[in-house]
Design a protein around this motif. Structure first.
Motif, PDB file in Angstrom:
ATOM      1  N   TYR A  11      45.799   4.860  40.016  1.00 21.98           N
ATOM      2  CA  TYR A  11      45.283   3.935  39.011  1.00 21.98           C
ATOM      3  C   TYR A  11      46.400   3.038  38.485  1.00 21.98           C
ATOM      4  O   TYR A  11      46.527   2.818  37.278  1.00 21.98           O
ATOM      5  CB  TYR A  11      44.625   4.709  37.861  1.00 21.98           C
ATOM      6  CG  TYR A  11      43.528   5.630  38.332  1.00 21.98           C
ATOM      7  CD1 TYR A  11      42.277   5.123  38.664  1.00 21.98           C
ATOM      8  CD2 TYR A  11      43.752   6.994  38.486  1.00 21.98           C
ATOM      9  CE1 TYR A  11      41.272   5.956  39.126  1.00 21.98           C
ATOM     10  CE2 TYR A  11      42.750   7.833  38.946  1.00 21.98           C
ATOM     11  CZ  TYR A  11      41.513   7.314  39.264  1.00 21.98           C
ATOM     12  OH  TYR A  11      40.524   8.135  39.724  1.00 21.98           O
ATOM     13  N   SER A  12      47.199   2.509  39.375  1.00 17.82           N
ATOM     14  CA  SER A  12      48.383   1.739  38.987  1.00 17.82           C
ATOM     15  C   SER A  12      48.052   0.452  38.237  1.00 17.82           C
ATOM     16  O   SER A  12      48.894  -0.084  37.525  1.00 17.82           O
ATOM     17  CB  SER A  12      49.235   1.422  40.211  1.00 17.82           C
ATOM     18  OG  SER A  12      48.489   0.645  41.131  1.00 17.82           O
ATOM     19  N   THR A  13      46.834  -0.045  38.357  1.00 18.90           N
ATOM     20  CA  THR A  13      46.465  -1.294  37.688  1.00 18.90           C
ATOM     21  C   THR A  13      45.991  -1.084  36.248  1.00 18.90           C
ATOM     22  O   THR A  13      45.834  -2.053  35.513  1.00 18.90           O
ATOM     23  CB  THR A  13      45.362  -2.039  38.462  1.00 18.90           C
ATOM     24  OG1 THR A  13      44.199  -1.199  38.522  1.00 18.90           O
ATOM     25  CG2 THR A  13      45.835  -2.391  39.867  1.00 18.90           C
ATOM     26  N   GLU A  15      46.086  -0.209  32.304  1.00 23.39           N
ATOM     27  CA  GLU A  15      47.059  -0.348  31.218  1.00 23.39           C
ATOM     28  C   GLU A  15      47.307   1.011  30.575  1.00 23.39           C
ATOM     29  O   GLU A  15      46.373   1.679  30.132  1.00 23.39           O
ATOM     30  CB  GLU A  15      46.520  -1.312  30.164  1.00 23.39           C
ATOM     31  CG  GLU A  15      47.393  -1.432  28.947  1.00 23.39           C
ATOM     32  CD  GLU A  15      46.743  -2.220  27.823  1.00 23.39           C
ATOM     33  OE1 GLU A  15      47.330  -2.239  26.736  1.00 23.39           O
ATOM     34  OE2 GLU A  15      45.654  -2.799  28.029  1.00 23.39           O
TER      35      GLU A  15
END
Length: 101
Positions: A11-13, A15
């Motif tokens: 889930y690198s995108t 925030e």
């Protein structure tokens, strides 16, 4: 709860957010995790509805980011109860009554 490394990889995108003060959470058994990091995680469940049509249930929930979580992710009653999950492990099936899937 979600494992810190898993959150970075899968889930690198999303925030990353910080709480005003750390939160202590209970994992499985007596394991305690303290964190002030969290993300708003999309939960998507794909299945067929009662008429056998393809369907998806989408919910966004807060997920606390922790270290040393063997399960990689734990979904507790704070999500399962409000969404009205009925999990039938023997049939590998979950009904989500809040959206009819």
């Amino acid at each position: 709860m979600i494992l810190r490394n898993r959150c970075r990889e899968d889930y690198s995108t999303l925030e990353w957010r910080k709480r005003a003060s750390p939160l202590t959470l209970r994992g499985i058994g007596a394991n305690l995790h303290t964190t002030d990091d969290y993300v708003i995680l999309p939960f998507v469940f794909q299945r067929t509805d009662k008429q056998n049509n393809s369907a998806a249930a989408l919910s966004h929930r807060e997920a606390s980011i922790v270290e040393d979580l063997q399960a990689h992710m734990l979904v507790g009653t704070g999500i399962l109860v409000p969404e009205q999950f009925d999990i039938l492990l023997s049939r590998k099936f979950a009904a989500i009554e809040s959206c009819g899937v």
